[in-house]
Design an enzyme around this catalytic site. Structure first.
Site, PDB file in Angstrom:
ATOM      1  N   GLU A 244      37.471  33.593  42.159  1.00  0.00           N
ATOM      2  CA  GLU A 244      37.921  33.273  43.521  1.00  0.00           C
ATOM      3  C   GLU A 244      36.756  32.592  44.202  1.00  0.00           C
ATOM      4  O   GLU A 244      35.790  33.251  44.597  1.00  0.00           O
ATOM      5  CB  GLU A 244      38.286  34.563  44.274  1.00  0.00           C
ATOM      6  CG  GLU A 244      39.465  35.315  43.704  1.00  0.00           C
ATOM      7  CD  GLU A 244      40.780  34.577  43.869  1.00  0.00           C
ATOM      8  OE1 GLU A 244      40.832  33.533  44.544  1.00  0.00           O
ATOM      9  OE2 GLU A 244      41.768  35.050  43.298  1.00  0.00           O
ATOM     10  N   CYS A 278      36.458  31.893  53.168  1.00  0.00           N
ATOM     11  CA  CYS A 278      36.725  30.878  52.142  1.00  0.00           C
ATOM     12  C   CYS A 278      37.898  30.004  52.558  1.00  0.00           C
ATOM     13  O   CYS A 278      38.012  28.864  52.144  1.00  0.00           O
ATOM     14  CB  CYS A 278      37.009  31.556  50.815  1.00  0.00           C
ATOM     15  SG  CYS A 278      38.163  32.911  50.992  1.00  0.00           S
TER      16      CYS A 278
END
Ligand code: NAD
Length: 529
Positions: A244, A278
Site C-alpha cells: 500500500e 496517502c
C-alpha cells in the site's frame, strides 16, 4: 527557525517526540534483527493454538478490544495527536471511529466471509465430482506500517489478520512507536493470548529484519521507495507481499458542481492531517470557466483554518510529522515558484509554534509538467490546474505514475460515473473525497506505483488466507478417460471431448457418451489383461 527534534533511534531505544512541541512522548525498546527472529518464532508457536481458536472466541476478543478503546478514547486520541501532530478531532474522526467500525464488521462477519464455498465445476459435477474451497490462515503475518494513521492502519490490519486465524508481528513506524505499543496493550487487556500479536519497534532495519524472517506474508504500507526495497527483499524468501504505497490523487471539478461544497471538500481533502494522507488531494483540476471563482472560494476557506498544536480541540491543521517531511514540502513549494506557479496563500513554515508547522498553501497556475505535480508531496499544499473538456480532465488525472484514489465533482451523476470509470485508480469517488480508507467493508489499494494487493473488504481478507481446493470424485470404480493406456481410440476420445465436453453444453456432450464408454471399456479391459 525553531530547532526540531527527530525521533532518534538509539541502539536499544527509540525516544518519541511530539512534533508540535518537541516534548518527549515516551521511550520504547528498539528491536534487533535477532529479537525480530525470536518474535517470529514465538509467533509460529502461538499460531498452532490460535489457528484452532473458534471464530466465536476471536470475535469476543476483538469486541472486548473495542470496549478497551472506547473506555480510553480520550487518552488514545491525545496520544495519537501528541505523537503524530494531528488535531484531536482527526484522531477521533479519522482513526478511532473508522477502526472501531472495521473491528465490529470483521469480528461479526469474518466467519461468514470465510465459509467453505462449493464451486460449480460444470459437467465434471455430473461425473460424480465436487469441488469445495476452504480458507486457511497463512501463519505469521508481518505488518509494517507508517506514521500518518498510526492507530487505524495497523490496528485494522491486525484485527483482520487475527480474525482470519493468523498470528501477527507488527512493526510500527519509528515516528509513532508509543501508539504501536498501545495497540499491543489494547489487545492484551482484551485477553488476546500471549504472542498472538507482538509489536517489534524500530526503524527500517527492524522492518527489513521482519521481511527477512520468513513470515508467511508481509502487509506493507509506506512510500514507493521503501515498498520497492521490501518487495525485492521479500522475493529472496518468496514471501508474498501486499504493498500500500503513495498517491498523487487528483480531484476534478466540473463547472456544474456545487461550488461551495466542492471547495470545502478540496480544502479538507488537501489539508486534513496536514496533507499527510496517502489519499490527500494533491492535484486539483478545475474547469476553466469556473476556475477563478472556485480558486477564490478555496483561498478564503483556507485562510480561515485554525493551525496549532493538535491537542487544542479547535485546531484544524496540526503540525507535520517530522523535519524530513516539512523539507519535502518546502522543496515542492519552491519548485512550484520557480516553475512559474503563483502561491496564493501560505507557502512557508508557520513560525508561531515550536514544532514543524507548514501553513496550508494554495497554488495557482500549476500544470503536469511541473515536478511537484508528479511526485508525492505529503504535505499541506493544494496546486490548482485547469481544463476545458471532460476528455482533457480524464487525461490529466491519468497522467501520473500513481493510482490510489481520485475524486470527481459534478452535478450530473451520469457524467460522474462515466468519468470515474475512466480513471485509473483503486478508488474513485463521485462528489466525495479522501475518506474511503475509513470504509473497512470495501477494498483498499492502488493501481500503478500506488501498490498491489488489497487491504480491507473481502478482497483484503482474502490476502490473509490461503484458499485450498478440496476435490472429491465419488465414482470409485471407473478410471478417468485421460489416464495412461493411450491409443488411437484414446486420441479420438480426446478429440471428441475437446469438441463436446469442453463446450460446457450438456446437449453436445450427450453425443460424446458412446465414445467415452468405448474408452472406459478399453481401459478396464487393459487393466483386466
Ligand atoms: P516509509 O516508507 O518511510 O516507512 C514505512 C514503514 O516502513 C515504517 O515503519 C518504516 O520504519 C519501515 N521501513 C523503512 N525502511 C524499511 C525497509 N528497508 N524494510 C522494511 N521496512 C522499512 O513511509 P512513511 O514515511 O512512514 O509513510 C508515508 C508514506 O506511506 C507515503 O508515501 C504515503 O503515501 C504512504 N501511505 C500509503 C497508504 C496506503 O494505504 N496506500 C497509507 C498511508 C501511507
Amino acid at each position: 527557525m525553531s530547532a526540531v527534534i527527530q525521533a532518534p533511534v538509539k541502539e536499544n531505544e527509540i525516544v518519541s517526540y511530539n512534533p508540535a512541541t518537541n516534548e518527549e512522548v515516551g521511550r520504547v525498546k528498539n528491536f534487533s534483527a535477532e529479537e525480530v527472529r525470536q518474535a517470529v518464532e514465538n509467533s509460529r508457536k502461538a499460531f498452532q493454538v490460535w489457528r484452532k481458536t473458534p471464530f466465536a472466541e476471536r470475535r469476543r476478543i476483538v469486541m472486548r478490544a473495542r470496549e478497551v478503546i472506547l473506555a480510553q478514547m480520550d487518552e488514545i486520541a491525545k496520544l495519537i495527536s501528541d505523537e503524530m501532530g494531528k488535531p484531536l478531532a482527526e484522531a477521533m474522526s479519522a482513526e478511532i471511529a473508522p477502526v472501531l467500525d472495521l473491528m465490529q464488521f470483521f469480528a461479526k462477519n469474518t466467519e461468514k466471509m470465510l465459509r467453505p464455498e462449493k464451486r460449480n465445476i460444470g459437467l465434471l459435477g455430473l461425473m460424480g465430482r465436487s469441488s469445495k474451497i476452504i480458507y486457511k490462515p497463512l501463519g505469521v503475518v508481518g505488518i509494517i506500517s507508517p506514521w500518518n494513521f498510526p492507530l487505524s492502519i495497523p490496528l485494522g490490519e491486525v484485527v483482520m489478520a487475527l480474525m482470519a486465524g493468523n498470528t501477527v508481528v507488527l512493526k510500527p513506524s519509528e515516528l509513532t512507536p508509543v501508539i504501536g505499543e498501545k495497540i499491543a496493550e489494547i489487545l492484551e487487556v482484551a485477553r488476546l493470548p500471549k504472542n498472538v500479536l507482538q509489536v517489534v519497534s524500530g526503524d527500517g532495519k527492524t522492518g527489513s529484519a521482519l521481511v527477512d524472517a520468513n513470515v508467511d506474508k508481509i502487509m506493507f504500507t509506506g512510500s514507493v521507495a521503501t515498498g520497492k526495497k521490501v518487495a525485492e527483499r521479500a522475493a529472496k524468501t518468496l514471501t508474498p507481499v501486499v504493498l500500500e504505497l503513495g498517491g498523487k490523487d487528483p480531484m476534478i471539478v466540473f463547472a456544474d458542481s456545487n461550488l461551495d461544497k466542492a471547495s470545502s471538500a478540496a480544502v479538507w481533502g488537501a489539508f486534513t492531517n496536514s496533507g499527510q494522507a496517502c489519499s490527500s488531494v494533491e492535484r486539483l483540476y478545475v474547469q476553466e470557466k469556473i476556475a477563478e471563482k472556485f480558486t477564490r472560494l478555496i483561498v478564503e476557506k483556507t485562510e480561515e483554518l485554525q493551525q496549532g498544536p493538535g491537542s487544542d480541540e479547535d485546531v484544524e491543521i496540526g503540525s507535520m510529522s517530522s523535519e524530513t517531511q516539512i523539507k519535502i514540502v518546502e522543496d515542492h513549494v519552491e519548485e512550484f515558484r520557480k516553475s512559474g506557479a503563483d502561491i496564493l496563500t501560505g507557502g512557508k513554515r508557520n513560525e508561531s509554534f515550536k514544532g514543524v508547522f507548514f501553513s496550508p498553501t494554495v497554488i495557482k497556475g500549476a500544470n503536469n509538467e511541473m515536478r511537484p505535480m508528479r511526485e508525492e508531496t505529503f504535505g499541506p499544499t493544494l496546486p490548482i490546474a485547469t481544463f476545458k473538456t471532460e476528455d482533457e480532465a480524464i487525461d490529466l488525472a491519468n497522467d501520473t505514475d500513481f493510482g490510489l484514489t481520485a475524486s470527481v465533482w459534478t452535478g450530473d451523476l451520469t457524467r460522474g460515473k462515466r468519468v470515474a470509470e475512466k480513471i485509473l485508480a483503486g478508488t474513485v469517488m463521485v462528489n466525495e473525497v479522501l475518506y474511503t480508507h475509513g470504509i473497512g467493508q470495501t477494498p483498499w489499494g492502488g493501481f500503478k506505483d500506488s501498490g498491489y494487493g488489497r487491504t480491507h473488504g473481502k478482497e483484503g481478507l482474502m490476502e490473509l488466507v490461503a484458499p485450498q481446493h478440496i476435490h472429491i470424485n465419488r465414482f470409485l470404480l471407473t478410471p478417468d478417460v485421460w489416464w495412461f493406456g493411450y491409443s488411437k481410440n484414446a486420441v479420438e476420445t480426446f478429440k471428441q471431448m475437446s469438441k463436446t465436453f469442453s463446450s460446457g453444453s450438456v446437449f453436445r456432450t450427450l453425443g460424446f457418451m458412446p465414445q467415452m464408454w468405448k474408452r472406459i471399456k478399453e481401459l478396464t479391459k487393459k487393466k483386466g489383461e
